[in-house]
Design a protein around this motif. Sequence first.
Motif, short mmCIF file in Angstrom:
data_model
loop_
_atom_site.label_atom_id
_atom_site.label_comp_id
_atom_site.label_asym_id
_atom_site.label_seq_id
_atom_site.Cartn_x
_atom_site.Cartn_y
_atom_site.Cartn_z
N GLY A 148 30.42 82.73 51.23
CA GLY A 148 31.24 83.58 50.38
C GLY A 148 30.59 83.89 49.05
N THR A 149 29.39 83.36 48.84
CA THR A 149 28.74 83.54 47.54
C THR A 149 27.79 84.72 47.59
OG1 THR A 149 28.69 81.14 47.58
CG2 THR A 149 27.66 82.23 45.71
N ALA A 164 35.35 80.80 49.60
CA ALA A 164 34.20 80.37 50.40
C ALA A 164 34.41 78.95 50.90
CB ALA A 164 32.94 80.44 49.56
N THR A 212 34.41 81.20 44.94
CA THR A 212 34.00 79.90 45.45
C THR A 212 35.11 79.28 46.27
OG1 THR A 212 33.18 79.73 43.22
CG2 THR A 212 32.60 77.97 44.72
N ALA A 252 29.61 74.12 44.07
CA ALA A 252 30.89 74.53 44.66
C ALA A 252 31.91 73.41 44.55
CB ALA A 252 30.70 74.94 46.12
N ARG A 304 21.99 69.72 55.48
CA ARG A 304 22.61 69.11 54.31
C ARG A 304 21.64 69.06 53.13
NH1 ARG A 304 27.34 66.39 54.48
NH2 ARG A 304 26.78 65.18 52.67
N GLY A 315 19.59 71.16 52.43
CA GLY A 315 19.35 72.49 51.89
C GLY A 315 18.03 73.07 52.34
N PRO A 372 26.43 68.70 49.43
CA PRO A 372 25.17 67.96 49.43
C PRO A 372 24.28 68.46 48.29
CG PRO A 372 25.69 68.71 51.64
CD PRO A 372 26.69 69.34 50.73
N ARG A 375 36.90 78.95 53.74
CA ARG A 375 36.34 79.42 55.00
C ARG A 375 35.41 78.36 55.60
NH1 ARG A 375 33.63 84.48 53.62
NH2 ARG A 375 35.30 84.52 52.12
N ASP A 399 22.92 87.09 37.60
CA ASP A 399 24.03 87.14 38.55
C ASP A 399 23.75 88.12 39.69
OD1 ASP A 399 25.60 85.23 37.35
OD2 ASP A 399 26.35 86.68 35.89
N ASP A 447 31.58 67.48 46.56
CA ASP A 447 31.25 67.02 47.92
C ASP A 447 30.11 67.82 48.54
OD1 ASP A 447 33.18 64.99 48.03
OD2 ASP A 447 34.72 66.51 48.26
N TYR A 460 14.49 85.06 54.16
CA TYR A 460 15.93 85.28 54.32
C TYR A 460 16.13 86.68 54.87
CZ TYR A 460 16.93 81.37 51.12
OH TYR A 460 17.02 80.15 50.51
N GLN A 506 21.55 71.28 48.24
CA GLN A 506 21.86 72.71 48.26
C GLN A 506 22.00 73.30 46.86
OE1 GLN A 506 25.25 73.05 50.85
NE2 GLN A 506 24.15 72.22 52.58
#
Lengths: 516, 343
Positions: free
Chosen positions: A22-23, B21, B18, A399, B338, B340, A404, B24, A228, A402, A60, A407
């Motif tokens: 969603g980012t 997100a 956020t 985010a 995890r 990343g 990790p 979801r 941004d 919790d 990507y 990321q």
Amino acid sequence: MTSPTAVDSVLAVGGLRKTFGGTVALRGVDLQVGAGGVHALLGGNGSGKSTLIKCIAGVYTADAGEVRIGQHTIEAAHMTPHAARAAGLRFVHQDLGMFDDFSVAENIALGTRFPALGRVQVRWSGLHRQVRRLLDDYGIEARPQDMLGSLRGSQRTMVAIARALADQEDNEMILLLDEPTAALPEKESQELMHALRLRADRGQTIVLVDHRLGEVEQIADVATVLRDGQVSAEIDHDLRATKLAALVAEAELAEVRRPTTSPDRNAPPVLRATGLVAGGVRGVDVTVGPGEIVGLAGLAGAGRSTILRALFGQHPVQDGRIELDGRPYRPSSPRDAVACGVAYVPEERLTEGLFADLSVRENIAVTTLAGYWRWLRMDRRAEQRDAKEVVARQTVRTASVDTPIGQLSGGNQQKVMLGRWMRRNPRLMLLDEPTQGVDVRARSEIYASIRSLSASGSGVVVASTDFDELLALCDRILVLADGVVAHDLDAATTARDELVAAVMRTPSDLSPTEHP
Amino acid sequence: MTTQAPEASRTETTPAATASATRRSGSLAAIERLALPALLVLVVLFFTVYPASREIYATSANVSVVLGNQSVVLLVAVAILFPLVAGHFDFSAGATAIFASVVAAAGMARFDLPVVVACLLALIAGVLIGTVNGLVVSRFRMNAFVSTLGMATLLGGLIQWYTGGLAIVGISQSMTDFGSASWLGLPRVVYVVAVVLIASWYVLTHTPYGRSLYALGSNERAAVLVGIPRPRYTLIAFVTASVLASIAGIIVVARTGGANADNGMSLLFPALTAAFLGTTGFQPGRFNVLGTVVGVLFVAASVSGLTLSGAHDWVDQVFNGLALLIAVGLSSYLRRRREGATS
């Protein structure tokens, strides 16, 4: 913004969009890179510059937009690493992807191709001849058969660049560099910048992602600032580091110089080490008063990191006397040091700091695990609460607690590394390159939290190769050379040039290693 | 003011974005966490209605047999969990279980020792084996992959030497009575295993020690630098593993009325499969007790169903092998994600 019809652009990106879950990482980026010259790409953490480079590289897959290279237009969604290479883009990432214990020639051949005799046998003489020509062309002072690991950092990077561009004929390739100087000491990044400028003057097109604005000021022709996920500014003249910093942070930078809250020099010191001998460190005196931030400067191998490790019980101390708050202190292990109220943030975040697959909460709680054991169970709620507090106080962008930690971006990871020790209110904080690979915005936030720790009376030792950092952060700077303190400078009255001269003039990188 | 406008709008939009997100990915994560137990339910349902197996599969007798047989595997699986969490393999756990069963059985059958003393000897054997494994890895920094494989081979050889390849029988009656008794329709050993499982779950998730093991497994150097005593904690993990494996060995004696001369690999591999399968459920990407239990049950339910459907003997091995490969692949993928390392 420059008009999209600019004819002389060799690389053009239009309307590039990329979302992760969603980012939104990139919200329609337009970028024009002209032929020949250095185009700098700037932006804070999470501004999208890494994502942009990775979308162009095809690492990507972008959601929308297109990339034009020369006359070829490729849908960004269809970009692959292979297509990027075929179109003439060459990338050199932060991790150079080279092997220290292979020779220069082997490293180059692995990236390009071994010239073969028949089907299998490598034709070494041909390879060495080819590589020698390449090394001459790039002004690299090395022989093909030298081990890569024996080269200086800047020269290693140049070998990687030469390898990436080995198959071009006339500067028709576009070179994209992702923070090439992040791990280099000042002198070598200067060398590298100089070499890049030479290439650009000969017509090479270079796109440079960089955090060090001083370097950009020096060599870039054009700078694009991302913020941004959008282009927020583009400058093609009068590139000044201060102006760039303002554009990147888009808020006035925290005052460059530390506010002179001179610590009480008469108070009993937090740390007093006399005649410290450990590894290459041969008799160093370090005194840190309460509320004082002491910097350790010096060239590679001068003993900066060794001193910190010795003080943290991670490197054996052969001789010397150490006192912590007036009491004898000789830690036998990091556990010992932690119990005495000492904290250490190592230089190598990935290999020595992060628990990459564990959550932000777990990475924070790990320094005080026993404290959460209440009524025969781990108090998750308290962990959660404390983690949120650290995240808020250090302005970690994540985010949730919790997530990790692997990321998160580098700057945010580093804030967690600091925050998990700050929470314990250490008497003595040892920091090794606290802002390596961290952007301007995160950097000033990290400085602020280090200052607030020292304001509470703790002693701080910062080892750094970044002169601006030492001057901005420290009260005193000890310049190390060959394992001894060569200068003890007052940061408030020392000019940058003086510090540079003090570090560079010391003959450590020329002196042969003595035999015991 | 112009610089503040985007600042303000950003602070308003970002948390909302956020949050959606997170929601979801939250439901996606829930599906991922529960995929393994859901698969288990599907397998059970399938063999319950599948014509070739339905008559026996879901009967309490079959469930009881399967659970009884799997209790040993389950214990070995939980045993190797401790070193695995700390980042080390323990390939000797299966051999340790068999070794302990030989010690216990021989103590009773050949030396006429009381049950309690024989079992205690088996546990002491476990402590010794675990200490050697642990010291070799934590003090001498040997690779556990190799050193525990060596230990497994060594134990297998000792078992061969002592038993001459023959089963040891003639153990005390009270032991076999315990092994064959049921309680509330389930073999009594299942309850013993359940107690060990709950204790292991508690230690791994609700003590500073367990949490430190996860830190060691995630990044050993970083763990040392935050003050975790690596040598001691690693040693304890290996000793725990061997002691739990010894308990498994004692249960083997109780259930089969003796000890078989075996090298323990038939215990080790299903246990490894279960431990790795377990990382795909509940806490994706990390070894956990609950996932391991479901992993064991999943393999057992599948194999039992296949056997009852008339599949050949080799199907068991092929299934186990495939499950191990898939489990290890998924496990390392989840961990990399995890960290990343994947986009």
